[in-house]
Design an enzyme around this catalytic site. Sequence first.
Site, PDB file in Angstrom:
ATOM      1  N   LYS A   1      34.074  44.592  36.904  1.00  0.00           N
ATOM      2  CA  LYS A   1      33.418  45.309  38.005  1.00  0.00           C
ATOM      3  C   LYS A   1      33.313  46.814  37.768  1.00  0.00           C
ATOM      4  O   LYS A   1      32.366  47.447  38.241  1.00  0.00           O
ATOM      5  CB  LYS A   1      34.143  45.043  39.326  1.00  0.00           C
TER       6      LYS A   1
ATOM      7  N   ASN B   1      29.366  44.575  41.874  1.00  0.00           N
ATOM      8  CA  ASN B   1      29.562  43.114  41.844  1.00  0.00           C
ATOM      9  C   ASN B   1      28.246  42.350  41.763  1.00  0.00           C
ATOM     10  O   ASN B   1      28.254  41.128  41.667  1.00  0.00           O
ATOM     11  CB  ASN B   1      30.369  42.644  43.064  1.00  0.00           C
TER      12      ASN B   1
ATOM     13  N   ASP C   1      30.189  43.504  48.312  1.00  0.00           N
ATOM     14  CA  ASP C   1      31.474  43.196  48.950  1.00  0.00           C
ATOM     15  C   ASP C   1      31.619  43.944  50.273  1.00  0.00           C
ATOM     16  O   ASP C   1      32.218  43.428  51.220  1.00  0.00           O
ATOM     17  CB  ASP C   1      32.641  43.589  48.034  1.00  0.00           C
TER      18      ASP C   1
ATOM     19  N   TYR D   1      40.770  33.494  50.972  1.00  0.00           N
ATOM     20  CA  TYR D   1      40.078  32.396  51.660  1.00  0.00           C
ATOM     21  C   TYR D   1      40.674  31.033  51.344  1.00  0.00           C
ATOM     22  O   TYR D   1      40.248  30.033  51.920  1.00  0.00           O
ATOM     23  CB  TYR D   1      38.582  32.399  51.341  1.00  0.00           C
TER      24      TYR D   1
ATOM     25  N   SER E   1      35.459  30.356  39.701  1.00  0.00           N
ATOM     26  CA  SER E   1      34.534  30.950  40.669  1.00  0.00           C
ATOM     27  C   SER E   1      33.883  29.882  41.548  1.00  0.00           C
ATOM     28  O   SER E   1      33.456  28.827  41.066  1.00  0.00           O
ATOM     29  CB  SER E   1      33.440  31.739  39.936  1.00  0.00           C
ATOM     30  N   LEU E   2      33.797  30.192  42.848  1.00  0.00           N
ATOM     31  CA  LEU E   2      33.118  29.297  43.786  1.00  0.00           C
ATOM     32  C   LEU E   2      31.676  29.719  44.038  1.00  0.00           C
ATOM     33  O   LEU E   2      30.971  29.072  44.807  1.00  0.00           O
ATOM     34  CB  LEU E   2      33.893  29.270  45.110  1.00  0.00           C
ATOM     35  N   SER E   3      31.246  30.795  43.383  1.00  0.00           N
ATOM     36  CA  SER E   3      29.876  31.268  43.591  1.00  0.00           C
ATOM     37  C   SER E   3      28.815  30.223  43.209  1.00  0.00           C
ATOM     38  O   SER E   3      27.836  30.067  43.937  1.00  0.00           O
ATOM     39  CB  SER E   3      29.648  32.566  42.814  1.00  0.00           C
TER      40      SER E   3
END
Length: 288
Positions: free
Chosen positions: A72, A93, A108, A232, A21-23
């Site tokens: 989710k 989410n 989202d 992305y 995850s890039l969160s």
Amino acid sequence: MPTITGTTQLLGVIGYPVKHSLSPVMHNAAIAEMGVDFVYLPWPVAPSDLPTALAGFAAIGVRGFSITIPHKQAIMPLLSEISPVAQAVGAVNTVWRTPTGWAGTNTDVEGFLAPLKGCDRPWHQTLAVILGAGGAARAVVAGLAQLGCAKICVVGRNLDKLQAFQTSWQDSPGPVNLSVHDWSELPQLIPQAGLLVNSTPVGMSPDVGHSPVAPELLATLPQGAIAYDLIYTPSPTEFLRQAQAVGLVAIDGSEMLVQQGAAALQIWLDRPVPVDIMGQALRQHLRG
């Protein structure tokens, strides 16, 4: 990473796995910029442990968390409150703590719409084509319904899955002019489309160099049409590289990722967040 003390409040993301995850990159950059006493952490939670994890989060005072695959949908029965948009999408989410339990929504949809809102288009006259009928496509349909698109065409390869997808929207609270189509119908649909969205994983790293649509078919999109890839990384994908080569407007999934994260952080902190800082942190990380 923000400084962690005994007063630092916890935010995070749950998934299984979640190490990709890039969160955390985006959220901790925003937290540092804002100077608030929070930290955002990745928490791997196996599906069988989801109820236990929620009880543990409540016990240690977690303020809120993001949710990624595979939780989710599974988390929805465990929440005390679900927003209308999350109910329409059928997935949550973003979750936050309330006095009566955990509440959830789906950012989202807001993230998907963010880059489109900067495009001056007659959406009420626009036919949109969505490639894929999975979970990501659900957020896209909900967003396009909010935009007021004239017609939304969802294209896939599994007819049973497509029919189930269409049926699931019949009781939607808002008007959704939705039809489903076999992949073989793309040559008839694409020349009419003002917006083509890839919600499939085709072209995602490490499977780079592939596009869900052949270049000659992509070239039949009307001039000025938008090609939007929810992927992305890499940027651009092969799909978007081909779209740019024939003069189409190309949008990748990075802004959606940033905007959905910013919407979640704003819910948790109840104040405006530095979206530009989140975007810069993401782009810098992706460049390595």
